[in-house]
Design a protein around this motif. Structure first.
Motif, PDB file in Angstrom:
ATOM      1  N   GLN A 116      86.444  47.325  76.360  1.00  0.00           N
ATOM      2  CA  GLN A 116      86.666  46.149  77.201  1.00  0.00           C
ATOM      3  C   GLN A 116      85.543  45.131  77.018  1.00  0.00           C
ATOM      4  O   GLN A 116      84.351  45.496  77.042  1.00  0.00           O
ATOM      5  CB  GLN A 116      86.755  46.568  78.669  1.00  0.00           C
ATOM      6  CG  GLN A 116      87.908  47.535  78.913  1.00  0.00           C
ATOM      7  CD  GLN A 116      88.213  47.730  80.381  1.00  0.00           C
ATOM      8  OE1 GLN A 116      87.389  47.456  81.243  1.00  0.00           O
ATOM      9  NE2 GLN A 116      89.410  48.219  80.676  1.00  0.00           N
ATOM     10  N   ASP A 117      85.936  43.848  76.872  1.00  0.00           N
ATOM     11  CA  ASP A 117      84.911  42.810  76.826  1.00  0.00           C
ATOM     12  C   ASP A 117      84.412  42.582  78.262  1.00  0.00           C
ATOM     13  O   ASP A 117      84.979  43.138  79.213  1.00  0.00           O
ATOM     14  CB  ASP A 117      85.457  41.538  76.153  1.00  0.00           C
ATOM     15  CG  ASP A 117      86.558  40.865  76.958  1.00  0.00           C
ATOM     16  OD1 ASP A 117      86.584  41.008  78.203  1.00  0.00           O
ATOM     17  OD2 ASP A 117      87.415  40.206  76.345  1.00  0.00           O
ATOM     18  N   PRO A 118      83.346  41.793  78.429  1.00  0.00           N
ATOM     19  CA  PRO A 118      82.748  41.667  79.771  1.00  0.00           C
ATOM     20  C   PRO A 118      83.749  41.247  80.852  1.00  0.00           C
ATOM     21  O   PRO A 118      83.706  41.770  81.969  1.00  0.00           O
ATOM     22  CB  PRO A 118      81.660  40.613  79.555  1.00  0.00           C
ATOM     23  CG  PRO A 118      81.234  40.832  78.137  1.00  0.00           C
ATOM     24  CD  PRO A 118      82.497  41.166  77.393  1.00  0.00           C
ATOM     25  N   GLN A 119      84.658  40.341  80.526  1.00  0.00           N
ATOM     26  CA  GLN A 119      85.608  39.886  81.547  1.00  0.00           C
ATOM     27  C   GLN A 119      86.574  41.005  81.939  1.00  0.00           C
ATOM     28  O   GLN A 119      86.849  41.223  83.132  1.00  0.00           O
ATOM     29  CB  GLN A 119      86.390  38.691  80.988  1.00  0.00           C
ATOM     30  CG  GLN A 119      87.088  37.906  82.050  1.00  0.00           C
ATOM     31  CD  GLN A 119      87.882  36.737  81.460  1.00  0.00           C
ATOM     32  OE1 GLN A 119      87.786  36.445  80.252  1.00  0.00           O
ATOM     33  NE2 GLN A 119      88.668  36.098  82.283  1.00  0.00           N
ATOM     34  N   GLU A 120      87.068  41.735  80.930  1.00  0.00           N
ATOM     35  CA  GLU A 120      87.968  42.861  81.231  1.00  0.00           C
ATOM     36  C   GLU A 120      87.215  43.936  82.026  1.00  0.00           C
ATOM     37  O   GLU A 120      87.756  44.538  82.957  1.00  0.00           O
ATOM     38  CB  GLU A 120      88.498  43.469  79.925  1.00  0.00           C
ATOM     39  CG  GLU A 120      89.439  42.560  79.180  1.00  0.00           C
ATOM     40  CD  GLU A 120      89.654  43.008  77.730  1.00  0.00           C
ATOM     41  OE1 GLU A 120      90.715  42.668  77.180  1.00  0.00           O
ATOM     42  OE2 GLU A 120      88.765  43.672  77.147  1.00  0.00           O
ATOM     43  N   LEU A 125      85.916  47.242  86.855  1.00  0.00           N
ATOM     44  CA  LEU A 125      84.920  47.647  87.862  1.00  0.00           C
ATOM     45  C   LEU A 125      85.397  47.272  89.266  1.00  0.00           C
ATOM     46  O   LEU A 125      85.204  48.028  90.226  1.00  0.00           O
ATOM     47  CB  LEU A 125      83.564  46.996  87.565  1.00  0.00           C
ATOM     48  CG  LEU A 125      82.869  47.460  86.286  1.00  0.00           C
ATOM     49  CD1 LEU A 125      81.544  46.710  86.085  1.00  0.00           C
ATOM     50  CD2 LEU A 125      82.616  48.968  86.296  1.00  0.00           C
ATOM     51  N   ALA A 126      86.053  46.123  89.372  1.00  0.00           N
ATOM     52  CA  ALA A 126      86.581  45.718  90.684  1.00  0.00           C
ATOM     53  C   ALA A 126      87.663  46.698  91.146  1.00  0.00           C
ATOM     54  O   ALA A 126      87.743  47.044  92.336  1.00  0.00           O
ATOM     55  CB  ALA A 126      87.138  44.299  90.599  1.00  0.00           C
ATOM     56  N   GLU A 127      88.481  47.159  90.214  1.00  0.00           N
ATOM     57  CA  GLU A 127      89.544  48.109  90.578  1.00  0.00           C
ATOM     58  C   GLU A 127      88.951  49.470  90.974  1.00  0.00           C
ATOM     59  O   GLU A 127      89.405  50.095  91.940  1.00  0.00           O
ATOM     60  CB  GLU A 127      90.528  48.253  89.407  1.00  0.00           C
ATOM     61  CG  GLU A 127      91.686  49.204  89.638  1.00  0.00           C
ATOM     62  CD  GLU A 127      92.642  48.811  90.772  1.00  0.00           C
ATOM     63  OE1 GLU A 127      92.333  47.902  91.550  1.00  0.00           O
ATOM     64  OE2 GLU A 127      93.695  49.464  90.891  1.00  0.00           O
ATOM     65  N   SER A 167      74.042  47.958  84.575  1.00  0.00           N
ATOM     66  CA  SER A 167      73.717  48.283  85.958  1.00  0.00           C
ATOM     67  C   SER A 167      73.831  47.032  86.839  1.00  0.00           C
ATOM     68  O   SER A 167      74.350  47.091  87.968  1.00  0.00           O
ATOM     69  CB  SER A 167      72.294  48.858  86.024  1.00  0.00           C
ATOM     70  OG  SER A 167      71.980  49.222  87.339  1.00  0.00           O
ATOM     71  N   ALA A 168      73.362  45.890  86.303  1.00  0.00           N
ATOM     72  CA  ALA A 168      73.462  44.631  87.063  1.00  0.00           C
ATOM     73  C   ALA A 168      74.925  44.259  87.286  1.00  0.00           C
ATOM     74  O   ALA A 168      75.311  43.749  88.347  1.00  0.00           O
ATOM     75  CB  ALA A 168      72.730  43.521  86.314  1.00  0.00           C
ATOM     76  N   ARG A 169      75.747  44.547  86.285  1.00  0.00           N
ATOM     77  CA  ARG A 169      77.182  44.250  86.411  1.00  0.00           C
ATOM     78  C   ARG A 169      77.804  45.123  87.512  1.00  0.00           C
ATOM     79  O   ARG A 169      78.647  44.692  88.281  1.00  0.00           O
ATOM     80  CB  ARG A 169      77.846  44.549  85.075  1.00  0.00           C
ATOM     81  CG  ARG A 169      79.019  43.738  84.793  1.00  0.00           C
ATOM     82  CD  ARG A 169      78.861  42.949  83.507  1.00  0.00           C
ATOM     83  NE  ARG A 169      79.854  41.915  83.478  1.00  0.00           N
ATOM     84  CZ  ARG A 169      79.696  40.778  82.839  1.00  0.00           C
ATOM     85  NH1 ARG A 169      78.578  40.530  82.208  1.00  0.00           N
ATOM     86  NH2 ARG A 169      80.649  39.876  82.848  1.00  0.00           N
ATOM     87  N   LEU A 170      77.381  46.365  87.558  1.00  0.00           N
ATOM     88  CA  LEU A 170      77.869  47.257  88.623  1.00  0.00           C
ATOM     89  C   LEU A 170      77.445  46.711  89.991  1.00  0.00           C
ATOM     90  O   LEU A 170      78.233  46.732  90.949  1.00  0.00           O
ATOM     91  CB  LEU A 170      77.306  48.667  88.439  1.00  0.00           C
ATOM     92  CG  LEU A 170      77.841  49.489  87.272  1.00  0.00           C
ATOM     93  CD1 LEU A 170      77.154  50.848  87.222  1.00  0.00           C
ATOM     94  CD2 LEU A 170      79.334  49.701  87.389  1.00  0.00           C
ATOM     95  N   ALA A 171      76.211  46.222  90.060  1.00  0.00           N
ATOM     96  CA  ALA A 171      75.704  45.717  91.348  1.00  0.00           C
ATOM     97  C   ALA A 171      76.538  44.543  91.841  1.00  0.00           C
ATOM     98  O   ALA A 171      76.834  44.443  93.044  1.00  0.00           O
ATOM     99  CB  ALA A 171      74.236  45.318  91.203  1.00  0.00           C
ATOM    100  N   VAL A 172      76.968  43.692  90.912  1.00  0.00           N
ATOM    101  CA  VAL A 172      77.810  42.549  91.292  1.00  0.00           C
ATOM    102  C   VAL A 172      79.088  43.026  91.978  1.00  0.00           C
ATOM    103  O   VAL A 172      79.625  42.362  92.867  1.00  0.00           O
ATOM    104  CB  VAL A 172      78.153  41.700  90.034  1.00  0.00           C
ATOM    105  CG1 VAL A 172      79.260  40.701  90.308  1.00  0.00           C
ATOM    106  CG2 VAL A 172      76.907  41.011  89.502  1.00  0.00           C
TER     107      VAL A 172
END
Ligand SMILES: C[S@@+](CC[C@H](N)C(=O)[O-])C[C@H]1O[C@@H](n2cnc3c(N)ncnc32)[C@H](O)[C@@H]1O
Length: 200
Positions: A116-120, A125-127, A167-172
């Motif tokens: 998955q690219d960053p947007q996917e 992660l939201a799901e 990890s920062a992406r998870l935090a978002v």
């Protein structure tokens, strides 16, 4: 990359994948331990999203988890059901789970978000965050690297991530990192990372 393309790519290579990688023998002892540490004590349903042949799902089931494996690829789900008849497996996409919000105690994504690219990835992660109950555990295995970039993977294009960036992406998405593990190149195996996080 679209789920259809990922499914086709894995379906085409399913025989080779099943022959070489459908076993706990390929899972490093440190990885087994980190997976168990965060998911084995889950108080409720656990999902192994992108379970492939289902060996990790069966591993969690044997550790006492109420776990279900989910994967896009019919060949993998058929193999998983045949090989681990005591474990439930569902064919479907982790991008749209048939589970109510907050209904799941733990999620494993072991190399299932690598294409998955960053947007996917943000959508996935939201799901994952949607279905997890507050405090639920999320364990993510991935290709690690000094910069976020895509590369040619044997199945189809994949991405490597710096651990801090992931990890920062998870935090978002409302996760708090609780443990990380990395391993450098090991023979033919690319640098590897694991993040364990709690849903906020
Ligand atoms: C590298 S394999 C890892 C499989 C397994 N977790 C393992 O460790 O052997 C990636 C898996 O993720 C699955 N996958 C990728 N995108 C998915 C999606 N959107 N929904 C469900 N499964 C997906 C693929 O079908 C494939 O089985």
């Amino acid at each position: 990359m679209s789920s259809d393309r990922v499914q086709q790519a894995y379906s085409t290579m399913a025989d080779v994948y099943l022959e070489r990688l459908a076993t706990m023998d390929v899972v490093h002892p440190d990885d087994r331990r980190v997976i168990l540490r965060h998911l084995a004590g889950s108080d409720g349903p656990v999902l192994d999203l992108g379970c492939g042949p289902g060996h990790l799902t069966a591993f969690l089931h044997a550790a006492g988890c109420e776990v279900t494996g989910v994967d896009l690829v019919p060949e993998f789900i058929a193999h998983a059901r045949r090989t681990h008849p005591q474990v439930p497996f569902v064919q479907g996409s982790l991008t749209g789970l048939d589970r109510p919000a907050g209904s799941v105690a733990g999620v494993l994504c072991w190399y299932s978000l690598i294409h998955q690219d960053p947007q996917e990835l943000d959508g996935s992660l939201a799901e994952v965050r949607r279905v997890l109950a507050p405090g639920g555990a999320f364990v993510l295995g991935f290709f690690e690297g000094p910069v976020r970039e895509e590369f040619d993977h044997r199945v189809t294009t994949a991405h490597r991530w710096p651990v801090d960036e992931l990890s920062a992406r998870l935090a978002v998405h409302g996760f708090t990192e609780v443990e990380r593990l990395t391993r450098g190149q090991d023979g033919e195996r690319r640098p590897h990372g694991v993040l364990a996080a709690a849903a906020g």
